[in-house]
Enzyme design. Structure first.
Site, PDB file in Angstrom:
ATOM      1  N   TYR A  63       0.791  -1.199   0.160  1.00 59.54           N
ATOM      2  CA  TYR A  63       0.086  -0.150  -0.076  1.00 59.54           C
ATOM      3  C   TYR A  63       0.903   1.420   0.002  1.00 59.54           C
ATOM      4  O   TYR A  63       1.690   1.661   0.927  1.00 59.54           O
ATOM      5  CB  TYR A  63      -1.000  -0.136   1.058  1.00 59.54           C
ATOM      6  CG  TYR A  63      -1.772  -1.340   1.265  1.00 59.54           C
ATOM      7  CD1 TYR A  63      -2.157  -2.005   0.138  1.00 59.54           C
ATOM      8  CD2 TYR A  63      -2.390  -1.665   2.619  1.00 59.54           C
ATOM      9  CE1 TYR A  63      -3.040  -3.170   0.320  1.00 59.54           C
ATOM     10  CE2 TYR A  63      -3.296  -2.698   2.784  1.00 59.54           C
ATOM     11  CZ  TYR A  63      -3.562  -3.278   1.717  1.00 59.54           C
ATOM     12  OH  TYR A  63      -4.364  -4.445   1.631  1.00 59.54           O
ATOM     13  N   SER A 210     -13.002  -5.962   2.049  1.00 64.83           N
ATOM     14  CA  SER A 210     -14.091  -5.372   0.946  1.00 64.83           C
ATOM     15  C   SER A 210     -15.482  -5.648   1.534  1.00 64.83           C
ATOM     16  O   SER A 210     -16.437  -6.260   0.657  1.00 64.83           O
ATOM     17  CB  SER A 210     -13.637  -5.555  -0.311  1.00 64.83           C
ATOM     18  OG  SER A 210     -12.585  -5.051  -0.600  1.00 64.83           O
ATOM     19  N   ARG A 214     -16.343  -2.715  -1.972  1.00 65.98           N
ATOM     20  CA  ARG A 214     -15.483  -1.628  -2.387  1.00 65.98           C
ATOM     21  C   ARG A 214     -16.264  -0.385  -2.577  1.00 65.98           C
ATOM     22  O   ARG A 214     -15.875   0.557  -3.412  1.00 65.98           O
ATOM     23  CB  ARG A 214     -14.821  -2.119  -3.784  1.00 65.98           C
ATOM     24  CG  ARG A 214     -13.918  -3.273  -3.796  1.00 65.98           C
ATOM     25  CD  ARG A 214     -13.084  -3.460  -5.138  1.00 65.98           C
ATOM     26  NE  ARG A 214     -12.520  -4.716  -4.719  1.00 65.98           N
ATOM     27  CZ  ARG A 214     -11.135  -4.854  -4.356  1.00 65.98           C
ATOM     28  NH1 ARG A 214     -10.570  -3.952  -3.906  1.00 65.98           N
ATOM     29  NH2 ARG A 214     -10.650  -6.047  -4.165  1.00 65.98           N
ATOM     30  N   GLY A 215     -17.145  -0.250  -1.562  1.00 71.10           N
ATOM     31  CA  GLY A 215     -18.149   0.930  -1.755  1.00 71.10           C
ATOM     32  C   GLY A 215     -19.472   0.645  -2.525  1.00 71.10           C
ATOM     33  O   GLY A 215     -20.295   1.625  -2.298  1.00 71.10           O
ATOM     34  N   PHE A 216     -19.519  -0.159  -3.355  1.00 67.99           N
ATOM     35  CA  PHE A 216     -20.798  -0.360  -4.231  1.00 67.99           C
ATOM     36  C   PHE A 216     -21.811  -0.585  -3.180  1.00 67.99           C
ATOM     37  O   PHE A 216     -23.072  -0.005  -3.410  1.00 67.99           O
ATOM     38  CB  PHE A 216     -20.865  -1.667  -5.331  1.00 67.99           C
ATOM     39  CG  PHE A 216     -21.947  -1.419  -6.115  1.00 67.99           C
ATOM     40  CD1 PHE A 216     -22.028  -0.657  -7.051  1.00 67.99           C
ATOM     41  CD2 PHE A 216     -23.099  -2.229  -5.638  1.00 67.99           C
ATOM     42  CE1 PHE A 216     -23.061  -0.564  -8.045  1.00 67.99           C
ATOM     43  CE2 PHE A 216     -24.059  -2.297  -6.525  1.00 67.99           C
ATOM     44  CZ  PHE A 216     -24.181  -1.603  -7.507  1.00 67.99           C
ATOM     45  N   SER A 218     -22.383   0.501  -0.362  1.00 66.39           N
ATOM     46  CA  SER A 218     -22.632   1.901   0.355  1.00 66.39           C
ATOM     47  C   SER A 218     -23.511   2.890  -0.590  1.00 66.39           C
ATOM     48  O   SER A 218     -24.193   3.460  -0.137  1.00 66.39           O
ATOM     49  CB  SER A 218     -21.382   2.461   0.881  1.00 66.39           C
ATOM     50  OG  SER A 218     -20.609   1.359   1.595  1.00 66.39           O
TER      51      SER A 218
END
Length: 345
Positions: A63, A210, A214-216, A218
């Site tokens: 990262y 995840s 990955r945010g979808f 949300s």
């Protein structure tokens, strides 16, 4: 906020790692989901998480590369180290912004661990994961080196990420694995067939990355508006416009049930992962305090069997369009070579 964060135990064999029931994925603070975020803000977020009971922090040497470990090292100065359980990873080498290579040979394992200890500025790592499996090196060889690092006190626990059931078995035979980290959410459930049962049979904890898709899960298709040009998700099949439009139905149904429950879609999706068992620790990532608080709120949502069945139904394998990674990465694992094939230098 008012939700207390319980502790759970990962792994068995009398050598469990006690962690907060929800962790904090730190990747997007520094890499892959757009530009790195301001250091001071991220340190404040980490401190807020720990003060709120989220003490299990997840990072990796890839990262940044390296910058996320350095950030966490700074955040833990001044007495914070004693309050957290720290997980980091080795094995993925980020070469030129698009290509990755994977290594699991003993020399690399050791040098990576020592470099991570330095960047994190800690005496030991609570759980050290092989981030992806090197298909050129027998898993037993990688595990032997990790076992030495445990014996030397440099790491306390060993984990694997995205490993097959047979690799998990072979690794566990060399030294017990405390946890396997894998993608697990309402719309990523392929692990349920083989991997999860294997972990449970062997007494290995499960760390779900995840958990919000990955945010979808949300934001639904609106997440497209939030992605910067250099956001890794732009390359993933599920985030292509045509697939997002098809997957919109999942988000709409999730939102409907969430409204009935009086929570957000993200909280409901996260609660679904929490309800998979007390051997599961989801590690949602965020860069915003309000999202962190919302994630903690998911711990107080109670789901009954009917809710779980309904949620499982709306995001079945047939209902989800697009692969998790597609052709962008080539680390979908085939088996590592047999131990007999290894010739040490």
């Amino acid at each position: 906020m008012g939700t207390s964060v319980q502790k759970i135990k990962l792994g068995s064999n009398g050598l469990e790692l006690e962690v907060s029931a929800q962790g904090l994925g730190c990747m997007e603070m520094s890499a892959f989901y757009g530009p790195a975020k301001p250091e001071e803000d991220m340190i404040a977020l980490i401190h807020h998480a720990v003060d709120s009971g989220i003490t299990f922090l997840d990072t990796s040497d890839v990262y940044g590369p390296h910058t996320n470990e350095i950030l966490i090292g700074k955040a833990l100065k001044g007495g914070w180290t004693e309050k957290v359980q720290l997980g980091t990873k080795f094995g993925v080498i980020y070469e030129d912004g698009k290509n990755f290579s994977i290594r699991g040979d003993p020399q690399y394992v050791r040098s990576s661990c020592e470099a991570s200890l330095k960047r994190l500025d800690v005496d030991y790592i609570d759980i050290y994961y092989q981030h992806r499996i090197d298909t050129n090196v027998p898993i037993e060889i990688t595990m032997r080196e990790l076992k030495k690092l445990v014996e030397e006190g440099k790491i306390k626990h060993i984990g694997l990420c995205e490993a097959s059931a047979s690799t998990i078995r072979r690794a566990h035979a060399v030294h017990h694995l405390t946890a396997v980290q894998l993608e697990w959410s309402l719309w990523a459930r392929d692990v349920e067939e083989d991997i999860i049962p294997t972990c449970r049979e062997l007494g290995i904890g499960i760390v779900a990355y995840s958990p919000l898709g990955r945010g979808f899960l949300s934001y639904g298709p609106k997440i497209a508006e939030k992605l910067s040009k250099d956001d890794f998700r732009q390359l993933l099949p599920r985030f292509q416009q045509e697939n997002m439009e098809k997957n919109k139905l999942i988000f709409e149904q999730l939102s409907e049930i969430a409204a009935q429950k009086g929570c957000t879609p993200a909280q409901l999706a996260l609660a679904w992962v929490h309800h998979q068992g007390d051997d599961v620790c989801p590690i949602p990532g965020t860069t915003k305090v309000e999202n962190l608080n919302q994630n903690i709120g998911a711990l107080s949502i109670k789901l009954v069997a009917k809710d779980m069945a309904e949620l499982k139904c709306i995001a079945s394998d047939e209902a989800v369009y697009g692969d998790r990674y597609g052709n962008y990465v080539t680390w979908k694992e085939s088996e590592t070579p047999p131990l007999s094939s290894w010739k040490s230098e």
